[in-house]
Scaffold this motif. Structure first.
Motif, mmCIF file in Angstrom:
data_model
loop_
_atom_site.group_PDB
_atom_site.id
_atom_site.type_symbol
_atom_site.label_atom_id
_atom_site.label_comp_id
_atom_site.label_asym_id
_atom_site.label_seq_id
_atom_site.Cartn_x
_atom_site.Cartn_y
_atom_site.Cartn_z
ATOM 1 N N ARG A 17 -0.431 5.961 6.607
ATOM 2 C CA ARG A 17 0.095 6.196 7.959
ATOM 3 C C ARG A 17 -0.522 5.199 8.949
ATOM 4 N N ARG A 18 -1.844 5.046 8.853
ATOM 5 C CA ARG A 18 -2.540 4.129 9.770
ATOM 6 C C ARG A 18 -2.060 2.688 9.566
ATOM 7 N N VAL A 23 -1.769 -1.317 -3.810
ATOM 8 C CA VAL A 23 -3.000 -0.657 -3.369
ATOM 9 C C VAL A 23 -2.750 0.851 -3.329
ATOM 10 N N HIS A 24 -3.474 1.594 -4.167
ATOM 11 C CA HIS A 24 -3.344 3.059 -4.184
ATOM 12 C C HIS A 24 -4.187 3.615 -3.037
ATOM 13 N N LEU A 83 6.536 10.970 2.891
ATOM 14 C CA LEU A 83 7.489 10.800 1.789
ATOM 15 C C LEU A 83 6.804 10.219 0.545
ATOM 16 N N ASP A 84 5.793 9.354 0.765
ATOM 17 C CA ASP A 84 5.047 8.800 -0.375
ATOM 18 C C ASP A 84 4.534 9.913 -1.285
ATOM 19 N N MET A 115 0.837 -1.197 0.000
ATOM 20 C CA MET A 115 0.000 0.000 0.000
ATOM 21 C C MET A 115 0.870 1.244 0.000
ATOM 22 N N THR A 116 0.608 2.166 -0.949
ATOM 23 C CA THR A 116 1.313 3.451 -0.935
ATOM 24 C C THR A 116 0.371 4.550 -1.417
ATOM 25 N N SER A 117 0.808 5.795 -1.229
ATOM 26 C CA SER A 117 0.077 6.909 -1.846
ATOM 27 C C SER A 117 0.965 7.560 -2.909
ATOM 28 N N THR A 118 1.850 6.744 -3.507
ATOM 29 C CA THR A 118 2.780 7.263 -4.516
ATOM 30 C C THR A 118 2.134 7.379 -5.891
#
Ligand SMILES: NC(=O)c1ccc[n+]([C@@H]2O[C@H](COP(=O)([O-])OP(=O)(O)OC[C@H]3O[C@@H](n4cnc5c(N)ncnc54)[C@H](OP(=O)(O)O)[C@@H]3O)[C@@H](O)[C@H]2O)c1
Length: 283
Positions: free
Chosen positions: A225-226, A217-218, A244-245, A155-158
């Motif tokens: 963070r959670r 997983v976007h 950082l993502d 899972m990232t928000s990149t």
């Protein structure tokens, strides 16, 4: 006689290959971890804990050079590490090689302050500034290792941001040269692998080589963070990593450098080769 070199984090992704590499070149290596048992057969091993100052003095006794690995500490690591370096220099250590990160510029809070302190005070120094480790997806202790094993996800928000993922063994190879070479490098090395890849790209490679569907997983920054905190990461570190993502999404790590080839003479390992060697951990 060859210099004596203290290697902290000697059981870890970079410390272990650095200690082994230096020993194979005939350096007198002192390994340091929080355990009294050496991570591999070593005649000179000390128990060393950043959080326990009573372990610090014996670690640097008779040492000429040292490799510093600073794990995720609760507070600003420079408050602990800079006084440690100052005492070590006063006791005769001449060269310090620090593992920092490409995302941490000299002078920024935390390890950036240690970087500046070294450049200004150490007679000989180098700072390793690697991009994201390939081991984050293979080592269960690292960022995505556990979720990949559990359900084949990372899972990232990149979003589609690309990263110059690098094998810790290549970071260690640069570290060995920074510790062993004459003269000292006295510089910061920004270290990447040979390609910048998105998390979608690496998930596709991991799926192909392992035969198990691996999914990126976007997620939002808050969800990441959670997720990291639920996996046991300290709150401040989880918050920093999830932040950082967002910089990765915006292209901060979308680059490759020639550092590994230039410093070691060997090309860095690409992600596909790394993934083939670690495919069994995702099956
Ligand atoms: N992961 C990335 O993508 C990335 C990217 C750039 C930079 N970095 C940097 O890499 C470093 C972490 O590397 P890693 O995740 O690959 O970890 P690692 O080196 O595989 O493992 C951490 C090492 O630190 C030791 N350690 C842990 N807590 C300690 C303590 N309180 N006192 C003394 N030693 C301690 C551990 O030894 P024992 O448990 O045996 O004591 C182990 O050898 C961080 O400084 C991070 O900023 C990581």
């Amino acid at each position: 006689m060859k210099p004596r070199i203290l290697v902290t984090g000697a059981s870890g992704n970079t410390g272990r290959p650095i200690a082994e590499g230096l020993a194979s070149e005939g350096f007198r290596v002192r390994t340091a971890t929080r355990s009294t048992t050496p991570p591999f057969p070593s005649t000179d091993h000390v128990r060393f804990d950043w959080a326990d100052p009573t372990t610090h003095e014996a670690a640097v006794d008779g040492v000429d050079r040292m490799y510093l690995l600073v794990p995720a500490l609760a507070e600003d690591p420079s408050l602990l590490v800079n006084p440690f370096i100052e005492r070590a220099l006063a006791r005769g250590v001449r060269r310090v090689v620090l593992l920092s990160a490409s995302a941490i510029p000299e002078g920024s809070p935390g390890l950036g302050q240690v970087h500046r302190f070294l450049r200004e005070h150490a007679p000989e120094w180098s700072v390793l500034q690697p991009s994201w480790f390939m081991q984050n997806v293979s080592n269960p202790q690292n960022q995505h290792g556990a979720s990949l094993r559990r359900d084949g996800t990372l899972m990232t928000s990149t979003d589609k941001g690309r990263v110059g993922f690098v094998d810790a063994a290549d970071i260690a190879a640069v570290g060995v040269r920074a510790l062993a070479d004459e003269p000292s490098h006295d510089t910061a090395h920004v270290i990447t692998g040979p390609q910048a890849l998105s998390y979608d790209d690496i998930a596709a490679v991991m799926s192909r080589v392992s035969g198990r569907p691996i999914r990126h997983v976007h997620a939002s920054r808050e969800e990441v963070r959670r997720h990291l905190q639920e996996a046991g990461m300290p709150e401040a570190y989880a918050s920093m990593l999830s932040g950082l993502d967002v910089t990765l999404r915006d292209g901060a790590e979308d680059r490759v450098t020639d550092t590994v080839l230039r410093v070691t003479g060997q090309a860095p390992r690409d992600f596909e080769t790394f993934a083939r060697a670690h495919a069994s951990v995702w099956r």
